[in-house]
Design a protein around this motif. Structure first.
Motif, PDB file in Angstrom:
ATOM      1  N   SER A 135     -15.452   2.168  44.698  1.00 62.45           N
ATOM      2  CA  SER A 135     -15.260   1.886  43.276  1.00 62.45           C
ATOM      3  C   SER A 135     -16.143   2.824  42.451  1.00 62.45           C
ATOM      4  CB  SER A 135     -15.610   0.429  42.966  1.00 62.45           C
ATOM      5  OG  SER A 135     -15.631   0.206  41.563  1.00 62.45           O
ATOM      6  N   TYR A 136     -15.682   3.097  41.214  1.00 63.08           N
ATOM      7  CA  TYR A 136     -16.477   3.911  40.297  1.00 63.08           C
ATOM      8  C   TYR A 136     -17.512   3.081  39.533  1.00 63.08           C
ATOM      9  CZ  TYR A 136     -13.652   8.164  40.743  1.00 63.08           C
ATOM     10  OH  TYR A 136     -13.047   9.302  41.211  1.00 63.08           O
ATOM     11  N   ASN A 137     -17.516   1.776  39.693  1.00 59.72           N
ATOM     12  CA  ASN A 137     -18.409   0.923  38.901  1.00 59.72           C
ATOM     13  C   ASN A 137     -19.875   1.292  39.086  1.00 59.72           C
ATOM     14  OD1 ASN A 137     -16.148  -0.381  38.041  1.00 59.72           O
ATOM     15  ND2 ASN A 137     -16.465  -2.255  39.221  1.00 59.72           N
ATOM     16  N   ILE A 138     -20.308   1.406  40.350  1.00 60.13           N
ATOM     17  CA  ILE A 138     -21.706   1.739  40.619  1.00 60.13           C
ATOM     18  C   ILE A 138     -22.042   3.126  40.072  1.00 60.13           C
ATOM     19  CG2 ILE A 138     -23.443   2.101  42.413  1.00 60.13           C
ATOM     20  CD1 ILE A 138     -22.659  -0.782  42.037  1.00 60.13           C
ATOM     21  N   SER A 139     -21.105   4.063  40.193  1.00 61.21           N
ATOM     22  CA  SER A 139     -21.337   5.426  39.709  1.00 61.21           C
ATOM     23  C   SER A 139     -21.615   5.433  38.207  1.00 61.21           C
ATOM     24  CB  SER A 139     -20.123   6.308  40.016  1.00 61.21           C
ATOM     25  OG  SER A 139     -19.874   6.377  41.406  1.00 61.21           O
ATOM     26  N   PHE A 140     -20.815   4.699  37.429  1.00 55.50           N
ATOM     27  CA  PHE A 140     -21.012   4.663  35.982  1.00 55.50           C
ATOM     28  C   PHE A 140     -22.258   3.863  35.619  1.00 55.50           C
ATOM     29  CE2 PHE A 140     -16.824   6.430  35.902  1.00 55.50           C
ATOM     30  CZ  PHE A 140     -16.687   7.020  34.652  1.00 55.50           C
ATOM     31  N   HIS A 141     -22.551   2.816  36.369  1.00 58.17           N
ATOM     32  CA  HIS A 141     -23.786   2.059  36.120  1.00 58.17           C
ATOM     33  C   HIS A 141     -25.013   2.961  36.289  1.00 58.17           C
ATOM     34  CE1 HIS A 141     -21.794  -1.659  35.536  1.00 58.17           C
ATOM     35  NE2 HIS A 141     -21.536  -1.953  36.815  1.00 58.17           N
ATOM     36  N   VAL A 142     -25.040   3.707  37.393  1.00 57.33           N
ATOM     37  CA  VAL A 142     -26.193   4.566  37.686  1.00 57.33           C
ATOM     38  C   VAL A 142     -26.301   5.694  36.661  1.00 57.33           C
ATOM     39  CG1 VAL A 142     -27.143   6.206  39.353  1.00 57.33           C
ATOM     40  CG2 VAL A 142     -26.199   4.031  40.144  1.00 57.33           C
ATOM     41  N   ALA A 143     -25.187   6.359  36.386  1.00 54.77           N
ATOM     42  CA  ALA A 143     -25.208   7.467  35.430  1.00 54.77           C
ATOM     43  C   ALA A 143     -25.660   6.999  34.050  1.00 54.77           C
ATOM     44  CB  ALA A 143     -23.829   8.117  35.339  1.00 54.77           C
ATOM     45  N   THR A 152     -27.489   4.357  33.300  1.00 56.44           N
ATOM     46  CA  THR A 152     -28.902   3.970  33.335  1.00 56.44           C
ATOM     47  C   THR A 152     -29.811   5.191  33.283  1.00 56.44           C
ATOM     48  OG1 THR A 152     -28.359   1.999  34.637  1.00 56.44           O
ATOM     49  CG2 THR A 152     -30.655   2.745  34.666  1.00 56.44           C
ATOM     50  N   VAL A 153     -29.453   6.234  34.012  1.00 57.62           N
ATOM     51  CA  VAL A 153     -30.262   7.453  34.034  1.00 57.62           C
ATOM     52  C   VAL A 153     -30.309   8.095  32.649  1.00 57.62           C
ATOM     53  CG1 VAL A 153     -30.352   9.804  34.929  1.00 57.62           C
ATOM     54  CG2 VAL A 153     -29.930   7.918  36.481  1.00 57.62           C
ATOM     55  N   VAL A 154     -29.159   8.159  31.951  1.00 62.38           N
ATOM     56  CA  VAL A 154     -29.125   8.742  30.611  1.00 62.38           C
ATOM     57  C   VAL A 154     -29.937   7.901  29.630  1.00 62.38           C
ATOM     58  CG1 VAL A 154     -27.635   9.357  28.671  1.00 62.38           C
ATOM     59  CG2 VAL A 154     -26.911   9.900  31.003  1.00 62.38           C
ATOM     60  N   ALA A 155     -29.820   6.582  29.709  1.00 59.18           N
ATOM     61  CA  ALA A 155     -30.579   5.700  28.822  1.00 59.18           C
ATOM     62  C   ALA A 155     -32.083   5.854  29.048  1.00 59.18           C
ATOM     63  CB  ALA A 155     -30.162   4.240  29.035  1.00 59.18           C
ATOM     64  N   SER A 162     -36.828  14.358  31.120  1.00 60.96           N
ATOM     65  CA  SER A 162     -35.790  13.671  30.347  1.00 60.96           C
ATOM     66  C   SER A 162     -34.480  14.440  30.383  1.00 60.96           C
ATOM     67  CB  SER A 162     -36.260  13.490  28.899  1.00 60.96           C
ATOM     68  OG  SER A 162     -35.199  13.053  28.067  1.00 60.96           O
ATOM     69  N   ASN A 163     -34.543  15.757  30.169  1.00 62.69           N
ATOM     70  CA  ASN A 163     -33.339  16.585  30.197  1.00 62.69           C
ATOM     71  C   ASN A 163     -32.697  16.592  31.579  1.00 62.69           C
ATOM     72  OD1 ASN A 163     -32.492  19.022  27.964  1.00 62.69           O
ATOM     73  ND2 ASN A 163     -34.181  17.666  27.434  1.00 62.69           N
ATOM     74  N   PHE A 164     -33.518  16.565  32.608  1.00 63.08           N
ATOM     75  CA  PHE A 164     -32.989  16.531  33.976  1.00 63.08           C
ATOM     76  C   PHE A 164     -32.165  15.266  34.186  1.00 63.08           C
ATOM     77  CE2 PHE A 164     -33.187  15.757  38.523  1.00 63.08           C
ATOM     78  CZ  PHE A 164     -32.944  17.023  39.062  1.00 63.08           C
ATOM     79  N   PHE A 165     -32.689  14.121  33.747  1.00 60.12           N
ATOM     80  CA  PHE A 165     -31.965  12.853  33.887  1.00 60.12           C
ATOM     81  C   PHE A 165     -30.683  12.851  33.045  1.00 60.12           C
ATOM     82  CE2 PHE A 165     -36.030  10.274  34.994  1.00 60.12           C
ATOM     83  CZ  PHE A 165     -35.946  10.744  36.292  1.00 60.12           C
ATOM     84  N   THR A 166     -30.777  13.378  31.835  1.00 55.82           N
ATOM     85  CA  THR A 166     -29.585  13.411  30.982  1.00 55.82           C
ATOM     86  C   THR A 166     -28.480  14.251  31.614  1.00 55.82           C
ATOM     87  OG1 THR A 166     -31.017  13.254  29.025  1.00 55.82           O
ATOM     88  CG2 THR A 166     -28.727  13.896  28.663  1.00 55.82           C
ATOM     89  N   SER A 167     -28.873  15.388  32.179  1.00 60.77           N
ATOM     90  CA  SER A 167     -27.877  16.296  32.765  1.00 60.77           C
ATOM     91  C   SER A 167     -27.202  15.699  33.995  1.00 60.77           C
ATOM     92  CB  SER A 167     -28.543  17.627  33.140  1.00 60.77           C
ATOM     93  OG  SER A 167     -29.036  18.280  31.981  1.00 60.77           O
ATOM     94  N   ILE A 168     -27.893  14.806  34.694  1.00 61.44           N
ATOM     95  CA  ILE A 168     -27.277  14.161  35.861  1.00 61.44           C
ATOM     96  C   ILE A 168     -26.035  13.375  35.447  1.00 61.44           C
ATOM     97  CG2 ILE A 168     -27.601  12.294  37.539  1.00 61.44           C
ATOM     98  CD1 ILE A 168     -30.411  13.296  37.999  1.00 61.44           C
ATOM     99  N   GLY A 169     -26.107  12.688  34.317  1.00 65.85           N
ATOM    100  CA  GLY A 169     -24.969  11.882  33.883  1.00 65.85           C
ATOM    101  C   GLY A 169     -24.084  12.525  32.845  1.00 65.85           C
ATOM    102  N   PHE A 170     -24.449  13.739  32.398  1.00 70.09           N
ATOM    103  CA  PHE A 170     -23.735  14.372  31.286  1.00 70.09           C
ATOM    104  C   PHE A 170     -22.268  14.671  31.606  1.00 70.09           C
ATOM    105  CE2 PHE A 170     -22.421  18.337  29.161  1.00 70.09           C
ATOM    106  CZ  PHE A 170     -22.472  17.914  27.839  1.00 70.09           C
ATOM    107  N   ASN A 171     -22.009  15.270  32.764  1.00 67.07           N
ATOM    108  CA  ASN A 171     -20.650  15.724  33.091  1.00 67.07           C
ATOM    109  C   ASN A 171     -19.806  14.689  33.806  1.00 67.07           C
ATOM    110  OD1 ASN A 171     -20.308  18.356  32.051  1.00 67.07           O
ATOM    111  ND2 ASN A 171     -21.645  19.186  33.623  1.00 67.07           N
TER     112      ASN A 171
END
Length: 574
Positions: free
Chosen positions: A528-536, A538-541, A381-390
């Protein structure tokens, strides 16, 4: 000496006094260090224009700084345990500042990977851990409040440095701004100077005892000179409290040419040649020896020997502290067992590390904890959160500029994240200390909300919408930093906090390192940044949602709930 005891007692936290200056130093260090690190998004835009690289390869610079900062946690803990918070922080400030200065001579983006990324990240890592540890070392009852004040500097620093960095870049270019911020980082030396080592109060008898000769060694030397091999195992005790024994001993010593000593409640006669001069007939001394407890070389053990040093919540939430504070303190400050040299890690033998450094690294890098299903789930869980944290810290300003928003307004979005993060940490920290609050559920829900907000943020690129998103992200991501140690104790118990926290830092460092480049490559591939924010998002959620099953997993494996009962027992090997 019985189990769980040690001659090198840890100093008692004053819960105030100079501790408030330690909190001030930690607060200011968070302002300077975290403020500069989290405002990298401003430099990211400049690096894109100056070096002309892709967004993926340029984002490596920004991901290396927090990634290395977290990844060197075990090394920072070992150095802190050996040399103290003050020295390690000062060295870290010098290294981080040097990284910024060397970045001025960068011929390409790859040079910045080392100077701005690895070197500065190493310096910030050596500052980050002592800033947390020093506050925990000075506070027990007021730790939650003191730690809350200290870490608030992170959000406030982000609020200040995002527009400040933009202003400096506008006036002096990115090189001039980096040089000025290198000077600002040097102010962390003054912050580290406030981390005065905490020493235990020693009474007069103990102080005199430290200067007494080693009686047993003296006996052995005398016995060798007299050709005597069989020496009675005499235990000399501090202060014979029985007046009759004192009187008889004095009389026997004066009337007979023999020396008497007390051992196991009886007086034993010894040869006159073995008699030792005594400071006071009513005061003899005990030679403390033990094969059970590890004795560090320093008079006062390092801060990493406290098992609750990373615990940021209120100790009043721990049942053992409420019922018996003295027993609790004895438990969390017990030194680890000696590990036989032949069983020690080969790396330790090669590098000839000190006992304090070996103990700290061994505690933080005990990979056997990964066999615990609950902890393994928390690590993923922490690994996934850290992927989208920064990712929002780095890419949100550039995304706003692409939407037609001015540079100053775009940089202010990072400031919004910072101030919302400060508020979020305070609110969630207060909620976590309330009785009856399920901290795991609070932690999970906040991450899910943060992830969903990030995933839907590309629906609109208006400035008002982006400000709202920045506020939501900043407030709810605050739970990730503020409650991690508290949830770990609830799940695993206080005895495993240092080990679990050290392993988490490593996995967080790796995830933080690869998260922004993934988002950058997605932009390079889609435009576009759209896919980047969608993926990040989703990973945090997902990282929050997957923790909802932990209570069910605990029931299946028959694991106790450490939120209700924290095991306190004898020393265990680390």
């Amino acid at each position: 000496m019985g189990k769980g005891k040690k001659s090198n007692e840890m100093p008692k936290p004053p819960d105030g006094g100079w501790g408030w200056f330690v909190v001030l130093g930690s607060f200011l260090l968070h302002v300077f260090a975290d403020g500069i690190v989290y405002s990298f998004g401003v430099f990211y835009v400049e690096f894109l224009d100056y070096f002309g690289g892709g967004k993926g390869e340029t984002s490596w610079v920004g991901s290396l700084v927090p990634g290395v900062t977290l990844g060197v946690g075990p090394i920072a803990s070992a150095l802190t345990n050996r040399y103290g918070c003050r020295k390690v922080t000062i060295i870290g400030a010098l290294i981080a500042s040097s990284g910024f200065i060397l970045s001025l001579f960068a011929p390409n983006i790859y040079y910045l990977y080392f100077s701005f990324g690895i070197l500065s990240g190493l310096g910030f890592g050596l500052m980050y851990l002592p800033a947390i540890v020093s506050v925990g070392y000075y506070f027990e009852k007021k730790r939650s409040f003191a730690m809350g004040l200290a870490v608030c500097g992170s959000g406030i620093g982000t609020f200040i440095f995002a527009p400040l960095s933009e202003l400096l870049v506008h006036e002096y270019g990115w090189k001039g701004a980096a040089l000025i911020e290198a000077g600002i980082v040097l102010n962390c030396i003054l912050c580290g100077a406030l981390f005065r080592p905490l020493v235990a109060k020693v009474n007069k008898e103990e102080k005199d005892f430290e200067h007494e000769p080693d009686e047993k060694e003296a006996l052995m030397k005398l016995s060798e000179s007299n050709g005597t091999k069989d020496i009675p195992d005499v235990q000399l005790t501090p202060a014979l409290d029985t007046p009759i024994i004192n009187k008889n001993l004095n009389m026997l010593q004066s009337e007979h040419p023999t020396h008497f000593a007390k051992s196991d409640g009886a007086l034993h006669k010894m040869d006159p040649s073995l008699a030792l001069p005594s400071r006071n007939s009513s005061h003899t001394f005990q030679r403390q020896t033990s094969t059970h407890s590890h004795q560090p070389s320093s008079i006062h053990p390092g801060p990493m020997y406290r098992k609750d040093i990373f615990y940021s919540g209120s100790l009043l939430n721990i049942p053992q502290y409420k019922s018996n504070p003295d027993l609790y303190v004895t438990s969390v400050t017990s030194l680890p067992d000696v590990v036989p040299e032949q069983e020690d890690w080969a790396l330790f033998r090669c590098l000839n590390l000190s006992p304090e450094m070996r103990d700290a690294i061994r505690q933080m890098l005990d990979f056997s904890l990964l066999k615990d299903v609950v902890f393994l789930l928390f690590v993923v869980s922490n690994f996934f959160t850290s992927i989208g944290f920064n990712m929002p810290y780095i890419f949100l300003p550039d995304r706003a500029e692409e939407a037609g928003i001015g540079k100053q307004e775009a940089a202010f979005l990072v400031s919004v994240i910072g101030i919302a993060n400060t508020i979020g940490r305070v609110v969630f920290g207060w909620m976590a200390d309330r009785p009856g609050v399920n901290r795991l559920m609070l932690y999970n829900t906040a991450l899910v909300i943060c992830g969903v907000g990030t995933a839907i943020s590309p629906l609109n690129d208006s400035y008002a919408y982006l400000v709202c998103y920045a506020a939501v992200f900043g407030a709810f991501i605050g739970v990730y930093v503020g409650l991690t140690s508290v949830v770990l104790v609830d799940l695993l118990g206080l005895d495993k906090l240092t080990n679990s926290f050290g392993l988490l830092l490593m996995f967080q460092g790796v995830a933080t390192l690869i998260g922004p480049p993934i988002a950058g490559w997605l932009y390079d591939g889609t435009g576009s940044y759209n896919i980047s924010f969608h993926v990040a998002g989703t990973v945090v959620a997902v990282s929050g949602a997957m923790l909802y099953v932990i209570p069910w997993v605990q029931r299946c494996v028959g694991k106790p709930n450490h939120d209700e009962e924290i095991e306190i027992g004898e020393n265990k090997p680390v």
